[in-house]
Design a protein around this motif. Structure first.
Motif, short mmCIF file in Angstrom:
data_model
loop_
_atom_site.label_atom_id
_atom_site.label_comp_id
_atom_site.label_asym_id
_atom_site.label_seq_id
_atom_site.Cartn_x
_atom_site.Cartn_y
_atom_site.Cartn_z
N ASN A 1 29.27 24.18 25.68
CA ASN A 1 30.52 24.86 25.99
C ASN A 1 30.25 25.91 27.08
O ASN A 1 29.10 26.19 27.43
CB ASN A 1 31.14 25.48 24.74
CG ASN A 1 30.22 26.48 24.06
OD1 ASN A 1 29.43 27.17 24.71
ND2 ASN A 1 30.31 26.57 22.74
N VAL A 2 31.32 26.50 27.61
CA VAL A 2 31.17 27.42 28.73
C VAL A 2 30.30 28.62 28.39
O VAL A 2 29.41 28.99 29.18
CB VAL A 2 32.55 27.87 29.25
CG1 VAL A 2 32.40 28.94 30.34
CG2 VAL A 2 33.33 26.68 29.81
N PRO A 3 30.47 29.29 27.24
CA PRO A 3 29.58 30.41 26.93
C PRO A 3 28.11 30.00 26.88
O PRO A 3 27.24 30.75 27.36
CB PRO A 3 30.07 30.87 25.56
CG PRO A 3 31.51 30.48 25.52
CD PRO A 3 31.56 29.19 26.25
N ASP B 1 30.12 37.50 38.20
CA ASP B 1 30.76 38.50 37.34
C ASP B 1 32.11 38.00 36.81
O ASP B 1 32.48 38.27 35.67
CB ASP B 1 30.95 39.81 38.10
CG ASP B 1 29.63 40.54 38.33
OD1 ASP B 1 28.67 40.25 37.59
OD2 ASP B 1 29.56 41.38 39.24
N GLU B 2 32.85 37.29 37.66
CA GLU B 2 34.13 36.75 37.21
C GLU B 2 33.94 35.69 36.13
O GLU B 2 34.71 35.61 35.17
CB GLU B 2 34.90 36.17 38.41
CG GLU B 2 35.48 37.26 39.31
CD GLU B 2 35.97 36.73 40.65
OE1 GLU B 2 36.69 37.47 41.33
OE2 GLU B 2 35.61 35.58 41.00
N LEU B 3 32.89 34.89 36.26
CA LEU B 3 32.60 33.90 35.22
C LEU B 3 32.16 34.58 33.93
O LEU B 3 32.51 34.14 32.83
CB LEU B 3 31.51 32.94 35.71
CG LEU B 3 31.93 32.00 36.84
CD1 LEU B 3 30.74 31.23 37.37
CD2 LEU B 3 33.01 31.03 36.35
N ALA B 4 31.44 35.68 34.06
CA ALA B 4 31.05 36.45 32.87
C ALA B 4 32.29 37.00 32.17
O ALA B 4 32.37 37.02 30.94
CB ALA B 4 30.11 37.59 33.26
N GLY C 1 36.26 36.92 27.88
CA GLY C 1 37.69 37.05 27.63
C GLY C 1 38.30 38.32 28.17
O GLY C 1 39.29 38.80 27.65
N ARG C 2 37.71 38.86 29.23
CA ARG C 2 38.23 40.12 29.78
C ARG C 2 38.58 40.00 31.27
O ARG C 2 38.60 40.98 32.00
CB ARG C 2 37.21 41.24 29.58
CG ARG C 2 35.85 40.97 30.23
CD ARG C 2 34.95 42.20 30.19
NE ARG C 2 33.69 41.93 30.87
CZ ARG C 2 32.56 41.58 30.27
NH1 ARG C 2 32.53 41.47 28.95
NH2 ARG C 2 31.45 41.37 30.96
N GLY C 3 38.81 38.79 31.74
CA GLY C 3 39.10 38.58 33.15
C GLY C 3 40.37 39.26 33.60
O GLY C 3 41.32 39.43 32.82
#
Length: 490
Positions: free
Chosen positions: A71-73, A312-315, A320-322
């Motif tokens: 999964n993504v994480p 950073d955007e992927l992080a 869940g804070r984008g």
């Protein structure tokens, strides 16, 4: 590295004095830093061995994983883990770069002092040891020669197959199994090597092996045209004899020692570049898997959109804070900006900026006084650059600003704005190389020198001034390039 001109009237001291908070170490601090540098140089051999072992083993383990199933994480965590492992052990390449520049500069200075300005540092370091960056070229040339001589199957097959479909046909043919084993062995060792290999959005040979077949086919055509003979550069400026033989015994021994150490440092630098390329291939695999997963979650329109997002955007997506959930629109906007950026002219080789970079970087490249192109002469019909390997060549030019434009070269003079390691497979097919960007220690200069191809780098503005098909006279001994007419040819 790669800077051709000095600061001019502004000295280095004045330049750094203009920095808002210049760093001025105390004498004791300078002594400590010098001691640390010497210690790291002394222990560099062990550092390089450890770096290569750790990175190679980590890459092999990562390439064997199926990141598509995570999964993504989990995918992002895998990238973060690899990033920490790589960056925490990245001292060896940096230290060796320092070693390489120090030794090269010292050799050039001593050679010029003891033997005069005619001393050719490129000539004396050539041929000492194995150059790792040339191995992909040599391997593909060997495969082509084996096919041409009948030691491997595929000679008639290459004359009819569509190269875009060659890999699928190769895998389906039992008759071509020996060739397939050679191709797979090449991919396993050099699959990360491709044009723009330090861009994650590039397709390496693991993703698309088509360039392997394009290169082998081109080498086969070259062998056919030459009747199977190996192409030799027609060198007219080779240095005869031993250039250091006239020195006293002490100086001669010192020069030999310095030449060997410099050549070894250059070879180590090129080998570590191969290791670096592998790390980017692993990161590419992870991000492509992450892009596919985000497409399946309707967060991106296409897999390639992920290359227009920051880490950073992927992080933030994972946490869940984008700032926005519309990642597709964000990627689309940046894609448009990138295409616009690519259509702009290249900036001058040195310029001064002030204030915010985005505000300062105007389309005029915010150069206060851009450096003039001192290399252009005779009303843009002749140029001068830095000689990397001597030879006089007359012929038609292929002017290329991308790898795809250069891939048609077959015996012409290749004139390129810049090259990267993925271009190396083209070099044996060129009669000479003329490159806008680069220095004596740039990758193209080092590999071309080792392959014996007349090469000039640092020829500013030549790709914008020329078009493919123009007749050129390249004197790589003096570093000059000029346009000639048919009746002017030597």
């Amino acid at each position: 590295m790669g800077v051709k001109e000095e600061l001019g009237d502004q000295s280095a001291a004045e330049f750094f004095a203009s920095v808002r908070s210049p760093y001025t170490p105390s004498p004791s601090r300078k002594l400590w830093l010098a001691s640390v540098a010497v210690f790291r140089l002394i222990t560099l051999k062990g550092r390089m061995a450890g770096f290569e072992q750790k990175v190679n083993s980590t890459c092999e383990e990562a390439m064997a994983r199926d990141f598509e199933q995570l999964n993504v994480p989990a995918q992002f965590a895998a990238y973060q883990s690899l990033r920490e492992k790589f960056l925490a052990n990245w001292q060896a390449p940096i230290i060796n770069d320092m070693r390489c520049m120090l030794l090269f500069g010292l050799l050039k200075r001593l050679g010029s002092k003891w033997l005069g300005e005619s001393f050719d540092v490129n000539q004396v370091v050539r041929g000492h040891g194995t150059l790792g960056s040339a191995e992909p070229v040599q391997r593909l040339k060997f495969i082509a020669e084996c096919i041409y001589k009948g030691y491997l199957p595929g000679l008639s097959w290459f004359s009819t197959v569509s190269l875009n479909e060659a890999y699928e046909q190769l895998c389906a043919s039992s008759e071509l199994l020996p060739l397939r084993l050679e191709v797979e062995a090449y991919r396993a060792e050099f699959g990360f090597r491709c044009p723009e290999e330090l861009k994650l959005e590039a397709n390496d040979l693991y993703i698309d092996p088509t360039p392997i077949f394009q290169t082998i086919a081109a080498y086969l055509e070259q062998l056919r045209l030459q009747g199977g003979a190996t192409q030799k550069a027609k060198i007219q400026h080779e240095i005869e004899g031993d250039p250091i033989s006239s020195l006293s015994l002490g100086r001669r021994l010192m020069m030999k020692l310095l030449i060997n150490h410099t050549a070894k440092a250059i070879a180590d630098r090129e080998r570590l570049r191969l290791v670096r390329g592998r790390t980017f291939s692993v990161a590419r695999k992870i991000f492509r898997a992450m892009g596919n997963k985000l497409v399946s979650l309707n967060l991106l329109a296409s897999m390639s959109d992920i290359f227009y997002l920051t880490v950073d955007e992927l992080a933030d997506v994972v946490a869940g804070r984008g700032a926005t959930g519309d990642l597709s629109s964000l990627a689309s906007q940046r894609r448009r900006e990138y295409l616009n950026y690519g259509s702009q002219p290249s900036p001058p080789e040195r310029f001064v900026t002030e204030g915010l970079p985005a505000a300062s970087l105007s389309r005029a490249m915010m150069a206060r006084e851009p450096l003039s192109n001192a290399n252009a002469t005779d009303q843009a019909k002749a140029w001068r650059g830095t000689s990397c390997y001597p030879g006089i060549v007359h012929g038609k030019a292929i002017v290329a600003k991308s790898f795809s434009e250069a891939s048609q070269v077959q015996g012409e003079i290749l004139v390129a704005k810049s090259t990267d390691p993925g271009w190396v497979v083209l070099f044996p097919r060129c009669s000479a190389l003329v490159i806008e960007r680069g220095s004596l220690l740039s990758h193209s200069a080092v590999v071309a020198r080792e392959l014996g191809i007349p090469t000039i780098v640092g020829v500013t503005g030549i790709t914008d001034a020329l078009a493919s098909g123009v007749e050129l006279q390249v004197d790589a001994g003096t570093g000059s390039v000029r346009i000639v007419n048919a009746h002017d040819a030597d």
